[in-house]
Design a protein around this motif. Structure first.
Motif, PDB file in Angstrom:
ATOM      1  N   LEU A  57       0.836  -1.190   0.000  1.00  0.00           N
ATOM      2  CA  LEU A  57       0.000   0.000   0.000  1.00  0.00           C
ATOM      3  C   LEU A  57       0.878   1.249   0.000  1.00  0.00           C
ATOM      4  N   ARG A  58       0.389   2.282  -0.664  1.00  0.00           N
ATOM      5  CA  ARG A  58       1.128   3.551  -0.632  1.00  0.00           C
ATOM      6  C   ARG A  58       0.846   4.285   0.680  1.00  0.00           C
ATOM      7  N   PRO A  59       1.822   4.967   1.244  1.00  0.00           N
ATOM      8  CA  PRO A  59       1.543   5.807   2.405  1.00  0.00           C
ATOM      9  C   PRO A  59       0.654   6.970   1.985  1.00  0.00           C
ATOM     10  N   ARG A  60      -0.080   7.523   2.941  1.00  0.00           N
ATOM     11  CA  ARG A  60      -1.034   8.590   2.638  1.00  0.00           C
ATOM     12  C   ARG A  60      -0.593   9.926   3.209  1.00  0.00           C
ATOM     13  N   VAL A  61      -0.662  10.939   2.371  1.00  0.00           N
ATOM     14  CA  VAL A  61      -0.456  12.322   2.798  1.00  0.00           C
ATOM     15  C   VAL A  61      -1.831  12.971   2.839  1.00  0.00           C
ATOM     16  N   VAL A  62      -2.259  13.429   4.002  1.00  0.00           N
ATOM     17  CA  VAL A  62      -3.573  14.057   4.141  1.00  0.00           C
ATOM     18  C   VAL A  62      -3.388  15.547   4.378  1.00  0.00           C
ATOM     19  N   THR A 264      13.938   9.486  -3.099  1.00  0.00           N
ATOM     20  CA  THR A 264      14.483   8.321  -2.398  1.00  0.00           C
ATOM     21  C   THR A 264      13.401   7.301  -2.042  1.00  0.00           C
ATOM     22  N   MET A 265      12.140   7.570  -2.417  1.00  0.00           N
ATOM     23  CA  MET A 265      11.045   6.661  -2.097  1.00  0.00           C
ATOM     24  C   MET A 265      10.849   5.645  -3.221  1.00  0.00           C
ATOM     25  N   ARG A 266      10.425   4.448  -2.862  1.00  0.00           N
ATOM     26  CA  ARG A 266      10.169   3.409  -3.863  1.00  0.00           C
ATOM     27  C   ARG A 266       8.756   3.570  -4.405  1.00  0.00           C
ATOM     28  N   ARG A 267       8.624   3.494  -5.724  1.00  0.00           N
ATOM     29  CA  ARG A 267       7.307   3.587  -6.336  1.00  0.00           C
ATOM     30  C   ARG A 267       6.535   2.281  -6.141  1.00  0.00           C
ATOM     31  N   GLN A 268       5.208   2.392  -6.153  1.00  0.00           N
ATOM     32  CA  GLN A 268       4.372   1.202  -6.059  1.00  0.00           C
ATOM     33  C   GLN A 268       4.294   0.544  -7.433  1.00  0.00           C
ATOM     34  N   MET A 269       4.684  -0.702  -7.493  1.00  0.00           N
ATOM     35  CA  MET A 269       4.705  -1.524  -8.705  1.00  0.00           C
ATOM     36  C   MET A 269       5.816  -1.080  -9.663  1.00  0.00           C
ATOM     37  N   PRO A 270       6.418  -2.039 -10.355  1.00  0.00           N
ATOM     38  CA  PRO A 270       7.525  -1.725 -11.259  1.00  0.00           C
ATOM     39  C   PRO A 270       7.048  -0.995 -12.508  1.00  0.00           C
ATOM     40  N   LEU A 271       7.990  -0.407 -13.236  1.00  0.00           N
ATOM     41  CA  LEU A 271       7.672   0.182 -14.525  1.00  0.00           C
ATOM     42  C   LEU A 271       7.209  -0.918 -15.477  1.00  0.00           C
ATOM     43  N   TRP A 272       6.388  -0.549 -16.453  1.00  0.00           N
ATOM     44  CA  TRP A 272       5.763  -1.558 -17.300  1.00  0.00           C
ATOM     45  C   TRP A 272       6.784  -2.445 -18.014  1.00  0.00           C
ATOM     46  N   ASN A 273       7.919  -1.841 -18.426  1.00  0.00           N
ATOM     47  CA  ASN A 273       8.899  -2.634 -19.172  1.00  0.00           C
ATOM     48  C   ASN A 273       9.781  -3.494 -18.271  1.00  0.00           C
ATOM     49  N   ASP A 274       9.523  -3.438 -16.951  1.00  0.00           N
ATOM     50  CA  ASP A 274      10.191  -4.346 -16.025  1.00  0.00           C
ATOM     51  C   ASP A 274       9.286  -5.518 -15.636  1.00  0.00           C
ATOM     52  N   VAL A 275       8.079  -5.544 -16.201  1.00  0.00           N
ATOM     53  CA  VAL A 275       7.112  -6.593 -15.888  1.00  0.00           C
ATOM     54  C   VAL A 275       7.186  -7.692 -16.952  1.00  0.00           C
ATOM     55  N   ASP A 276       7.142  -8.949 -16.500  1.00  0.00           N
ATOM     56  CA  ASP A 276       7.054 -10.080 -17.424  1.00  0.00           C
ATOM     57  C   ASP A 276       5.717  -9.969 -18.158  1.00  0.00           C
ATOM     58  N   ALA A 277       5.760  -9.602 -19.451  1.00  0.00           N
ATOM     59  CA  ALA A 277       4.540  -9.322 -20.204  1.00  0.00           C
ATOM     60  C   ALA A 277       3.687 -10.565 -20.421  1.00  0.00           C
ATOM     61  N   VAL A 278       4.292 -11.743 -20.415  1.00  0.00           N
ATOM     62  CA  VAL A 278       3.551 -12.991 -20.635  1.00  0.00           C
ATOM     63  C   VAL A 278       2.971 -13.514 -19.325  1.00  0.00           C
ATOM     64  N   GLU A 279       3.780 -13.503 -18.277  1.00  0.00           N
ATOM     65  CA  GLU A 279       3.342 -13.974 -16.963  1.00  0.00           C
ATOM     66  C   GLU A 279       3.644 -12.889 -15.929  1.00  0.00           C
ATOM     67  N   PRO A 280       2.776 -11.848 -15.801  1.00  0.00           N
ATOM     68  CA  PRO A 280       3.034 -10.737 -14.874  1.00  0.00           C
ATOM     69  C   PRO A 280       3.297 -11.180 -13.447  1.00  0.00           C
ATOM     70  N   ASN A 281       2.656 -12.297 -13.019  1.00  0.00           N
ATOM     71  CA  ASN A 281       2.847 -12.753 -11.642  1.00  0.00           C
ATOM     72  C   ASN A 281       4.289 -13.146 -11.359  1.00  0.00           C
ATOM     73  N   ASN A 282       5.036 -13.505 -12.409  1.00  0.00           N
ATOM     74  CA  ASN A 282       6.451 -13.808 -12.204  1.00  0.00           C
ATOM     75  C   ASN A 282       7.193 -12.595 -11.664  1.00  0.00           C
ATOM     76  N   THR A 283       6.694 -11.411 -12.002  1.00  0.00           N
ATOM     77  CA  THR A 283       7.289 -10.165 -11.494  1.00  0.00           C
ATOM     78  C   THR A 283       6.629  -9.735 -10.194  1.00  0.00           C
ATOM     79  N   PHE A 284       5.285  -9.735 -10.181  1.00  0.00           N
ATOM     80  CA  PHE A 284       4.552  -9.174  -9.044  1.00  0.00           C
ATOM     81  C   PHE A 284       4.725  -9.992  -7.774  1.00  0.00           C
ATOM     82  N   TRP A 285       4.824 -11.320  -7.911  1.00  0.00           N
ATOM     83  CA  TRP A 285       4.806 -12.166  -6.708  1.00  0.00           C
ATOM     84  C   TRP A 285       6.143 -12.863  -6.470  1.00  0.00           C
ATOM     85  N   GLN A 286       7.175 -12.403  -7.123  1.00  0.00           N
ATOM     86  CA  GLN A 286       8.471 -13.038  -6.912  1.00  0.00           C
ATOM     87  C   GLN A 286       8.942 -12.815  -5.474  1.00  0.00           C
ATOM     88  N   ILE A 287       9.628 -13.804  -4.952  1.00  0.00           N
ATOM     89  CA  ILE A 287      10.179 -13.689  -3.611  1.00  0.00           C
ATOM     90  C   ILE A 287      11.649 -13.297  -3.742  1.00  0.00           C
TER      91      ILE A 287
END
Length: 291
Positions: A57-62, A264-287
């Protein structure tokens, strides 16, 4: 057989009650098994999520304030959202016409937003002239800010806080605005705004809270007409004024809270060209590999 009974079916067909019960049990069993498989799948994903480098989850600025915040939805508040990008969610909780008294009475609403960084921007309406319906005495204004800070620290000791003083008033334009609205007397002026800005700074010093002196930053000590570029009606911000507020707010966030600097903050989710286009879960759920 005695005691078995029969159930009436479509077209008058009759089936043993025992068969119907068995079919129902089968259906429920299958549904339960399916739900079990779904739950196991969720459990696996939750386990992986805890170690995944991207899924979080992204942190929230209110941004909590009056009309200067609410109308910032197309100004300084939206600029903050662009600045943080996919690294934090910026939420506008501005309420036009509100005072610190009202703000201190609605903290449960803000708690529901679960802020990680709370920007408190009140005082402009409090500084209305004595006798005006929006006027809040300066001692109470300080007490209300203290109450907000104390609540925030109790609600979440990890929450970061930023107080923003009321900005200056462009007196000549505000006077023209009041006359155009048929007001006999000025409701606010720059001298009173300064007094409330000093009160806000005092609360920040005593409670060790980062405080932005917006009154000084937007030319409170300048000649009156030198503030003209920042204000539409003498009180609310022009496009240039909003940009100046964003510059000041983002600047003090970056300098006072190193972990809130987007560079210096990490973005939520990788850039599109860093995602496995055939099997996105290989990127999203990798340990991640453990060294």
């Amino acid at each position: 057989a005695a005691g078995e009974g029969r159930a009436e079916g479509a077209g008058g067909m009759k089936a043993p009650v025992g068969v119907a019960v068995a079919l129902l049990a089968c259906t429920l069993g299958a549904g339960g098994a399916w739900e079990g498989r779904l739950q196991r799948r969720r459990d696996v994903r939750e386990t992986k999520r805890g170690a995944a480098p991207w899924v979080r989850l992204r942190p929230r600025v209110v941004c909590f304030g009056d009309s200067l915040t609410e109308y910032g939805q197309f100004g300084w508040v939206s600029d903050l959202g662009v600045w943080f990008g996919r690294k934090a969610d910026v939420m506008n909780r501005g309420f036009a016409g509100y005072t610190s008294r009202m703000a201190a009475a609605m903290l449960d609403v803000i708690q529901h937003d679960a802020p990680s960084l709370l920007i408190v921007f009140y005082g402009t309406n409090d500084a209305a002239m004595d006798g005006h319906v929006q006027h809040v005495p300066i001692a109470e204004y300080k007490s209300n800010l203290e109450r907000i800070v104390t609540w925030a620290r109790h609600a979440n000791p990890q929450m970061d806080l930023l107080l923003v003083t009321p900005p200056p008033v462009y007196d000549r334009r505000y006077r023209e605005h009041c006359i155009s609205k048929g007001a006999a007397d000025l409701v606010r002026d720059n001298a009173r705004a300064r007094t409330y800005a000093e009160a806000c700074k005092d609360v920040g010093r005593r409670m060790s809270v980062a405080t932005l002196d917006l009154w000084t930053a937007l030319g409170g000590e300048w000649e009156d007409d030198e503030r003209a570029p920042f204000f539409t009606d003498g009180l609310h911000f022009t496009k240039q004024g909003n940009h100046a507020v964003f510059r000041e707010v983002s600047g003090i966030i970056a300098s006072s809270f190193k972990h809130w600097n987007p560079s210096t903050m990490r973005r939520q989710m990788p850039l599109w060209n860093d995602v496995d286009a055939v099997e996105p879960n290989n990127t999203f759920w990798q340990i991640p590999a453990v060294a």
